[in-house]
Write an enzyme that holds these catalytic residues in place. Structure first.
Site, mmCIF file in Angstrom:
data_model
loop_
_atom_site.group_PDB
_atom_site.id
_atom_site.type_symbol
_atom_site.label_atom_id
_atom_site.label_comp_id
_atom_site.label_asym_id
_atom_site.label_seq_id
_atom_site.Cartn_x
_atom_site.Cartn_y
_atom_site.Cartn_z
ATOM 1 N N SER A 55 -28.166 -13.336 3.170
ATOM 2 C CA SER A 55 -27.279 -12.427 2.450
ATOM 3 C C SER A 55 -26.233 -13.142 1.613
ATOM 4 O O SER A 55 -25.496 -12.499 0.883
ATOM 5 C CB SER A 55 -26.584 -11.484 3.428
ATOM 6 O OG SER A 55 -25.893 -12.239 4.396
ATOM 7 N N HIS A 95 -19.814 -13.485 5.240
ATOM 8 C CA HIS A 95 -19.760 -12.787 3.960
ATOM 9 C C HIS A 95 -18.457 -13.109 3.246
ATOM 10 O O HIS A 95 -17.540 -13.679 3.827
ATOM 11 C CB HIS A 95 -19.900 -11.266 4.153
ATOM 12 C CG HIS A 95 -21.305 -10.845 4.437
ATOM 13 N ND1 HIS A 95 -21.619 -9.612 4.965
ATOM 14 C CD2 HIS A 95 -22.505 -11.468 4.262
ATOM 15 C CE1 HIS A 95 -22.931 -9.505 5.103
ATOM 16 N NE2 HIS A 95 -23.484 -10.627 4.676
ATOM 17 N N ASP A 133 -19.775 -4.177 3.172
ATOM 18 C CA ASP A 133 -20.173 -4.240 4.582
ATOM 19 C C ASP A 133 -19.718 -3.083 5.435
ATOM 20 O O ASP A 133 -19.771 -3.173 6.649
ATOM 21 C CB ASP A 133 -19.605 -5.526 5.205
ATOM 22 C CG ASP A 133 -20.313 -6.756 4.704
ATOM 23 O OD1 ASP A 133 -19.793 -7.857 4.945
ATOM 24 O OD2 ASP A 133 -21.374 -6.617 4.084
#
Lengths: 189, 226
Positions: A55, A95, A133
């Site tokens: 990701s 992330h 997210d």
């Protein structure tokens, strides 16, 4: 196969056996202590993590090793790459920070943001994902500072594959550990 | 003035006396039937040295020779195991509880572990050094005579002219009155190449080795005998 070594061990006695096991145990202990020291210095519980998903491509690929720090009184900026863990989830996620806000408190009837690092609220998104997210937060709207394990300060490509392979094939992990242990017990250096 | 060995014939009232120190000389090798074959890798210097060190420990702790004192080993074991246990429990504690909560405990555990490991390393380097065997022997010869022998060994690296050598150093101390009156002291050191004791296959010739060690011990024990 081990008759020679067993004979030697029996001849040399109990103290010798203790010494050999101590050699092995102290190697493990020193590795453990170095890991803990690293964690204390970087102020995070896992200073080195492995990227498991894609990701964050093209920045990080699956199998990269990441080095984390968690400076205690600094605010996280937009663009920092953070590793966070949602309570209840075992696996931390890597992330990028998209938005930051601060927890608001009512002071003298006026509601204002208390701009302190520990009051930060964060929203993250993976570089390679379409959406942010919020779905991953398990009901929360924002990540709080206490969920963050650390931010990425360096990385090494491909090295994390060892851990990924060992986790996918647990028998390999036991085989490697068992082999190393045997080697350490038999040798005398 | 050399005194001869006291046997039962010399002093009838000492018929149950243990032999005087002199009588353990000359030290003879252990009979072959009591020995297992020791075979090592000829090319590995560390294995060669360890084999000879182990042979010395087995030889000199024979019941009629010396009783080994395990002080250095025990100190190393104690320090080592303590530090391992502290490391293990610190890690387990931090695994169980939250990171923020366990930080002070981890600090303490780390510092204690570091101190213990440093003490262990310093002890091994300064106090223990090259010592491989420390032995003691008590005999009764009108007074209790304590003998203490310390052996240290070192490998002499090979040069273009010589094969690698094994240097054995020995200090010997005889005292009475619980160590307060010194009766005699001896020190000796000798070197032999490893090739003198190991053959082509790496089998140790224990007869030859033990004869050599016996000679050296005898040399250290003899000159100062009063």
């Amino acid at each position: 196969m081990f008759s020679e070594e067993l004979k030697t061990l029996r001849k040399l006695g109990f103290r010798h056996l203790l010494l050999q096991v101590l050699n092995f145990a102290s190697v493990l202990a020193s590795g453990l202590m170095i890991w803990k020291a690293l964690g204390l210095v970087t102020n995070t519980e896992s200073p080195i993590v492995v990227v498991l998903s894609g990701s964050m491509e093209p920045a990080f690929y699956r199998g990269d090793l990441l080095f984390l720090v968690n400076p205690p009184n600094t605010r996280y900026q937009i663009g920092d790459i953070t590793v966070y863990k949602i309570p209840g989830q075992e696996i931390p996620i890597v992330h990028r920070v998209l938005e930051t806000h601060d927890i608001a408190k009512t002071v003298n009837g006026v509601r204002e943001a208390v701009r302190r690092p520990e009051n930060q609220l964060l929203l993250t998104k993976g570089d390679n994902n379409y959406l942010d997210d919020v779905e991953l937060y398990q009901g929360l709207d924002w990540l709080e500072r206490k969920h963050i394990v650390g931010k990425v300060r360096g990385f090494l490509p491909y090295l994390g594959y060892v851990t990924i392979v060992m986790n996918d094939f647990p028998k390999l992990k036991y085989a490697v550990l068992g082999g190393l242990g045997l080697l350490a017990l038999i040798q005398r250096e | 003035m050399a005194r001869g060995g006291k046997g039962p014939a010399d002093s009838p009232k000492d018929s149950t006396a243990t032999p005087s120190p002199r009588s353990i000389l000359p030290i003879t090798p252990t009979p072959s039937k009591d020995r297992d074959v020791v075979k090592v890798n000829n090319a590995n210097l560390i294995e060669l040295k360890n084999a000879l060190d182990d042979a010395i420990k087995r030889f000199l702790s024979r019941p009629d020779l010396f009783k080994q004192i395990h002080l250095h080993t025990d100190v190393r074991l104690a320090l080592g195991w303590t530090s391992v246990i502290i490391a293990g429990s610190t890690a387990f504690y931090s695994y169980r509880l939250d990171f923020e909560q366990t930080k002070p405990v981890i600090w303490i555990g780390l510092i204690v572990y570091f101190i213990l490991t440093s003490i262990q390393a310093l002890y091994a380097y300064f106090v223990e050094g090259d010592i491989i065997f420390v032995g003691k022997r008590k005999t009764f010869d009108k007074r209790i005579v304590t003998e203490r022998i310390t052996l240290s060994s070192r490998t002499k690296p090979s040069t273009p002219e010589n094969p690698p050598g094994y240097t054995l150093s020995l200090t010997y101390r005889r005292s009475t009155n619980a160590g307060k009156s010194l009766l005699g002291r001896g020190q000796t050191s000798e070197s032999r190449p490893y090739t003198a004791f190991f053959d082509d296959e790496g089998v140790l010739d224990h007869d030859r080795f033990e004869t050599w060690v016996g000679e050296i011990v005898g040399r250290a024990m003899e000159p100062e005998w009063q």
